[in-house]
Design a protein around this motif. Structure first.
Motif, PDB file in Angstrom:
ATOM      1  N   THR A 148       0.855  -1.176   0.000  1.00  0.00           N
ATOM      2  CA  THR A 148       0.000   0.000   0.000  1.00  0.00           C
ATOM      3  C   THR A 148       0.893   1.229   0.000  1.00  0.00           C
ATOM      4  O   THR A 148       2.112   1.113   0.128  1.00  0.00           O
ATOM      5  N   ASN A 154      -0.096   6.438   2.948  1.00  0.00           N
ATOM      6  CA  ASN A 154      -1.324   6.783   3.666  1.00  0.00           C
ATOM      7  C   ASN A 154      -2.390   5.697   3.570  1.00  0.00           C
ATOM      8  O   ASN A 154      -3.533   5.904   3.916  1.00  0.00           O
ATOM      9  N   ASN A 155      -1.972   4.571   3.029  1.00  0.00           N
ATOM     10  CA  ASN A 155      -2.878   3.437   2.887  1.00  0.00           C
ATOM     11  C   ASN A 155      -4.157   3.821   2.149  1.00  0.00           C
ATOM     12  O   ASN A 155      -5.266   3.580   2.600  1.00  0.00           O
ATOM     13  N   THR A 156      -3.982   4.466   0.994  1.00  0.00           N
ATOM     14  CA  THR A 156      -5.161   4.906   0.233  1.00  0.00           C
ATOM     15  C   THR A 156      -5.379   4.054  -1.006  1.00  0.00           C
ATOM     16  O   THR A 156      -6.212   4.361  -1.839  1.00  0.00           O
ATOM     17  N   ASN A 200      -6.580   1.246  -3.393  1.00  0.00           N
ATOM     18  CA  ASN A 200      -7.706   0.333  -3.506  1.00  0.00           C
ATOM     19  C   ASN A 200      -7.503  -0.464  -4.789  1.00  0.00           C
ATOM     20  O   ASN A 200      -7.433   0.093  -5.876  1.00  0.00           O
TER      21      ASN A 200
END
Length: 1154
Positions: A611, A614-616, A618
């Motif tokens: 990821t 910022n773990n954004t 998808n």
RNA sequence: GCCCGGGUGGCGGAAUAGGUAGACGCGCAGGACUUAAAAUCCUGUUGGCAGUAAUGCCAGUGCGGGUUCGAUUCCCGCCCCGGGCACCA
């Protein structure tokens, strides 16, 4: 008589006008007679080596595009000579190759004859342009005196191996020394994947076996490999000779086939070829192309275990169904298994033979070569099994447990296996690894005893196929055992993203992968076979042109993801290439877009393991392929960034013994065989199927005469038919020839010492000339010639023959001069004579109007017109009726139209001021070629304007490296310039220049020195077009001043001489010089003459220039400021606004900010 | 898709450590010389507007933003053209 005299007076006596035809021929003859371009091999001067990529002398002759680079290099060479260098600037011919041979096939003329004719023509054309080549150094790659040394270098390659420890090529004798002392363990330690052997094993090998083994190490070696086979040309092609699945030459289809070929081990140099790019001054674009071609990628190789379904522990019941016969003769004929099953088992047998366990290897050495009085085969198919060793005459099978049968749970499997083999009438005897390793001789004796008591029911020759004592015993045409999973329990993959292994949810193999048949389950077999068939049928071309379709097929088998422990399905798909890495990938759909597309298409699981910060991320809609990020869902890797995770996982894989860090290259070894006539013969003879060099004293192996030049089409060259030539007392000659690039891979060295008949070039000469200082040629050779010549240079350096590791310090790619093709339109109907009528085609609406009658939906096509039938008038390209009679045989058969456009006049014949009828046509820019009718011959240009004009004009056309269409429009301007120059010298009746010896004015000096500086600067920057314009400015300015000062006009000639040598030499002589201009010293630039006292400043208000004001350059800011602000116009534009800032850039600009 | 180049008058192209955009040449227009033509020479030529004119103003280096006293040049985001590689794990 009287008329004749007048004629003479007009043409020979009057030298007041520039007459290039006369002076150029004169000086060309003079230079030739005085050997003006002869180059010495030693000198007190520094050396400079300028090289052009030598041409292939085609039947079409030179066109105006060829000389572009030659002119540029000639300018540099001449300039360097003026600057006091000893300049080597040679020319030669790359004379082996297909077109001459194709021509020979068509006409029966020997290629040597047509090549010689073409070369003579080329030389004539080159001499017309006035190049300063030392023709005494000419090389021709098809000359036996030249290719002797091409063959000699091949011999060195054959006699060398690549030592990865010292990273250089070394003599093969040093390798055999190592093998006989310590085996190949240390040699292998650097990534080689050859089977390991000990010194004892090496020494026990027969001569043939040793030679066979050495082929795995030689720099030139024979191997079976998939190659690009072009049936139409009857030869294999290099990758770079294939474009979009078609041959570059001729555009014929190319197929992938397996052939035994010579290869050069260029991959050994992959790293050096890559890293040394940093040290040479080549263009970035070209270096980038080479980098991509080498395609180095770092990653890891990882082994995945295949899960064998339980059902497969019980062997295939087929033998039982066949009925338990005790005789192979009855059941299977002479074979120990069926052809069908052999096909299935072949890859495993091969694989196992290649990688024997230590115990297997040891035992084989004791059994092989009839040592026990009976013939043993190893990894042989019996029924549907592969057994370790089989002695067919004795119906005996010997198995060594340990490699794949050592686990407890396999014991049962072994028993079942034994049972099945016994049913086929064989006796099975098993030994453990330990037994073989510890007491090999005891084991051997035991086998011997069993043999002694065996019935020997089937003697060799009594039904069992007799075989030779060579590799064919293990040959692929001889079948072994069946069943799947037999021995296959691992698949190796290469990945540049080992960090994503936790996200590997399936595996994909190339359809051609050799394990595919073995791992395919019975249920999936039909589907898989269908898919393999489908993939094989699609030619390379289909694969390329097709929009990427997702296709693939499940094998029915699973492997274990070694990190997650999860079973993952194994698929095959043609997006995985057999030729790269291991031909298998671990698919990580979350982070590879290709895997993603595949997973989506077939509904396979997708797991995200990386990821962003910022773990954004998808991954529902697309994969996250980025090479930075943070690992998630990855157990021990969680929280690490990608590069840390790579390191961590490689350490882990190595610890577990299932993987290691690895570097992969896209670069392949270079195929070196061509099944053609017109090339260098190999200095190789075969004995017992193994290649040996001919004695060095037999070099060159000359190309013999043949009846037919036609390739046989079955993969043999025309040479194969010459039995007298092929068969020698020492063995059979290799009948392939070397590829076109062999001779061009070292020619730059031969120019240094072209007549040497004891060495390719003397050490003295190669030490003096080193390598090329400036190399000019087309960028189309980026991944072919330019890679090979670097490779050979490094090799010759390694073996101590030359002092440099790179062929060329600096390289410039000249652009291509394209042809301008005029075209009209024709209706797609039966050929008709040319129509001169009010007919036109409305292309947009697909309507054809013939004599006023419109026809709809008529098919039309573009028709090229010969360049010779048009004239360019202004911006129009006019197709003249008057040229048609001369050219009618070339273009008859078409009904020609011009395209309909807004302007109706464009499709009608019109009359020009002379009453000649023409039609305006459109043009297209394409490659200049004979077949496109758009070739412009430099000879025509020389005849009309002279060589100097052509040289200047080609340089003036634009930046050297840029491709541009040929356009004769501007050439008049250059010709006029030379005429103006000529006039400056006041050539009188006596052909002498009438010049003043008065001291030049500062203004004149300034003009001269400005030009000197520009000339010198631009040559260093290869900006020849701006130099030509500097000459024009200089001559314009001097003409304006009516300058006739010797001190100005003589140095100017030296500046001009590299560009326009003939006129410069003529005027130089006219000035009274007797020494010739070629060695005249280049004038020294004196910056003092350019110093200005004042400068006319552009004064801008808020950035907009409003006024010019002159100030002394040493005036101080305050004085200038006061004067500027007082200026009326400045005040007007300031509009009474307060001054914010006053900017003065000395000698540049003044800016008033309000 | 990825990687390199590159978009400037009617045309080929100049000018980028940011400093008068369009050098030089072609073409075109006008003129000189000539009986005429060729050749040669001279003048003009980015576009628009205004003016009889000298000249002046405005716009302008693919498009849209930004930095700056000042951007063809530097930065960000697009568009287009040329070349190379092309399912390289």
């Amino acid at each position: 008589m009287r008329i004749f005299a007048v004629y003479l007076a007009k043409n020979n006596g009057d030298m007041s006008n520039y007459n290039p035809q006369e002076i150029e021929k004169k000086w060309q003859k003079h230079w030739k007679d005085t050997h003006a371009y002869k180059v010495a091999n030693s000198s007190t001067k520094p050396k400079y080596y300028v090289l052009d990529m030598f041409p292939y002398p085609s039947g079409a002759g030179l066109h105006v595009g060829h000389p572009l680079g030659y002119i540029a290099s000639d300018i540099v060479a001449r300039y360097k000579r003026h600057k006091g260098f000893n300049v080597l600037h040679p020319m030669g011919f790359d004379a082996f190759g297909l077109p001459a041979e194709q021509y020979a096939i068509q006409t029966g003329q020997h290629p040597a004859v047509t090549t010689a004719q073409n070369i003579a023509r080329y030389k004539e054309q080159l001499d017309n342009i006035g190049f300063g080549y030392d023709w005494d150094r000419e090389v021709q790659t098809c000359d036996p005196e030249y290719y002797k040394w091409t063959q000699w270098i091949f011999c060195q390659l054959f006699s060398s191996w690549y030592d990865k420890t010292t990273d250089k090529a070394r003599p093969i004798s040093e390798l055999t020394d190592i093998f006989s002392k310590e085996g190949n363990a240390t040699v292998n330690a650097h990534g080689d994947e050859n089977p390991v052997f000990t010194a004892a094993e090496w020494n026990a090998k027969s001569e043939e076996e040793q030679q066979q083994t050495l082929l795995n190490y030689r720099m030139a070696y024979l191997a079976n490999s998939m190659v690009n086979w072009c049936p139409e040309l009857g030869t294999v092609l290099a990758n770079e000779e294939v474009k979009d699945g078609l041959s570059e030459r001729g555009g014929y289809p190319v197929f992938r086939v397996n052939m035994r070929q010579w290869f050069l081990r260029i991959t050994a140099y992959a790293d050096r070829l890559l890293f040394d790019l940093d040290a040479i001054d080549w263009t970035d674009a070209l270096k980038e192309q080479q980098r991509n071609w080498i395609g180095r990628s770092e990653g890891a190789s990882i082994v995945f275990e295949v899960i064998e379904p339980l059902s497969d522990l019980t062997p295939n019941p087929s033998p039982k169904e066949r009925g338990a016969n005790n005789s192979l003769n009855n059941e299977l004929g002479w074979q120990s298994t069926t052809a069908e099953e052999w096909n299935t088992l072949k890859p495993f047998a091969r694989e196992n033979r290649k990688n024997p366990t230590k115990a297997e290897g040891d035992l084989w050495d004791l059994l092989r070569d009839n040592k026990l009085g009976a013939r043993f085969r190893r990894q042989h198919a019996i029924g549907n099994f592969i057994v370790d060793f089989a002695c067919l005459p004795a119906m005996l099978v010997v198995e060594v447990d340990g490699k794949i049968h050592n686990e407890a749970e396999n014991k049962e499997y072994d028993e079942g296996r034994t049972h099945e083999i016994e049913k086929l009438g064989f006796k099975v005897v098993r030994f453990t690894n330990q037994q073989v390793l510890e007491n090999p001789y005891t084991v051997r004796d035991e086998i011997k005893n069993i043999l002694a008591t065996s019935p020997l029911s089937l003697g060799e020759g009594s039904g069992v196929r007799s075989t030779n004592d060579d590799a064919s015993t293990e040959g692929d045409n001889f079948p072994p055992l069946l069943g799947r999973g037999a021995g296959v329990n691992k698949i190796e993959v290469f990945s540049t993203r080992p960090d994503t292994i936790y996200g590997a949810t399936f595996m994909v193999l190339a359809p051609e992968h050799e394990l595919v048949p073995a791992i395919t389950t019975a249920e999936q077999k039909t589907e898989i076979d269908k898919y393999i068939d489908y993939a094989a049928k699609r030619s390379e071309r289909d694969r390329m042109s097709e929009v990427k379709a997702v296709t693939g097929c499940f094998t029915g088998t699973y492997a274990t993801n070694p990190l997650t422990g999860q079973p993952i399905p194994i698929w095959i798909a043609d997006y995985v290439l057999a030729g790269y890495g291991t031909g298998a990938v671990m698919a990580v759909p979350g982070h590879d877009s290709r895997d993603y597309a595949f997973a989506k298409h077939f509904g396979l699981p997708i797991v995200q393991v990386v990821t962003d910060k910022n773990n954004t991320i998808n991954i529902d809609t697309e994969s996250f392929d980025a090479k930075d990020g943070v690992l998630i869902n990855s157990d021990i890797l969680n929280g690490l960034n990608v590069s840390e995770a790579k390191k961590a996982i490689i350490a882990k894989l190595e610890e577990k013994g299932i993987g290691k860090g690895k570097i992969n290259y896209r670069l392949r070894d270079a195929g070196f065989s061509r099944q053609r006539y017109w090339g260098e013969p190999f200095p190789i003879v075969y004995r017992n199927g193994l290649p040996y060099l001919v004695d060095e004293s037999e070099l060159p192996v000359t190309l013999p005469q043949v009846e037919s030049y036609k390739p046989t089409g079955d993969g043999n060259s025309p040479l194969a038919a010459l039995t007298d030539w092929v068969n020698t007392p020492n063995g059979q000659r290799e009948t392939n020839t070397m590829p076109g690039w062999a001779g061009s891979s070292w020619y730059f060295l031969r120019y240094m010492d072209p007549k040497n008949n004891t060495e390719f070039a003397s050490k003295e000469n190669v030490d003096y000339w080193e390598n090329v200082d400036l190399y000019l040629g087309g960028s189309e050779h980026a991944t072919g010639h330019l890679l090979y010549v670097r490779f050979w240079t490094k090799f010759l350096y390694d073996i101590g023959k030359i002092p440099v590791t790179e062929p060329a310090k600096k390289l410039i790619n000249q652009g291509m001069i394209q042809g301008v093709t005029p075209f009209a339109y024709s209706i797609l109907v039966a050929p008709r004579p040319i129509v001169f009528s009010k007919s036109f085609i409305d292309i947009k609406n697909n309507v054809v109007t013939l004599n006023g009658i419109a026809y709809e939906n008529v098919e039309t096509h573009k028709v090229r017109l010969p360049f010779a039938v048009v004239d360019f008038v202004g911006s129009q390209c006019r197709f003249y009726k008057k040229y048609l009679s001369e050219k009618s045989n070339e273009i008859k058969g078409f009904t020609l139209f011009s395209i309909y456009e807004e302007d109706e006049s464009r499709y009608f014949w019109e009359k020009d001021e002379n009453g000649d009828e023409y039609m305006v046509v459109d043009t297209e820019v394409e490659k200049m070629s004979k077949s496109k009718w758009n070739v412009v011959n430099p000879d025509d240009m020389v005849a009309k304007y002279g060589a100097d004009t052509l040289r200047l004009y080609e340089m003036f056309l634009g930046p050297l490296e840029q491709s541009k269409p040929w356009n004769t429009n501007g050439i008049e301007g250059v010709y006029r310039f030379l005429g103006k120059l000529w006039k400056l010298y006041n050539i009188g009746e006596d052909s002498k220049a009438q010049l003043s010896d008065d001291a030049p004015t500062p203004e004149e000096l300034k003009i001269l020195h400005k030009t000197i500086k520009k000339t010198a600067d631009d040559i260093d920057g290869f900006s020849f077009n701006t130099t030509v314009s500097a000459f024009m400015i200089c001559v314009n300015e001097l003409s304006q001043l009516k300058c006739n000062k010797r001190q100005i006009l003589e140095p100017l000639l030296v500046c001009l001489s590299p560009y326009a040598p003939h006129i410069a030499e003529e005027l130089w002589a006219a000035c009274g010089n007797t020494n010739g201009i070629l060695d005249a010293e280049f004038p020294k630039f004196n910056p003092e003459y350019l110093v200005e006292n004042t400068f006319s400043y552009p004064v801008s208000i808020n950035g907009k220039t409003r006024q010019q004001m002159e100030f002394a350059l040493d005036a101080d800011q305050e004085t200038i400021k006061a004067a500027v602000l007082a200026n009326e116009i400045v005040q007007k534009w300031m509009e009474d606004k307060p001054l914010k800032k006053f900017i003065l850039v000395k000698g540049r600009i003044i800016n008033v900010v309000v």
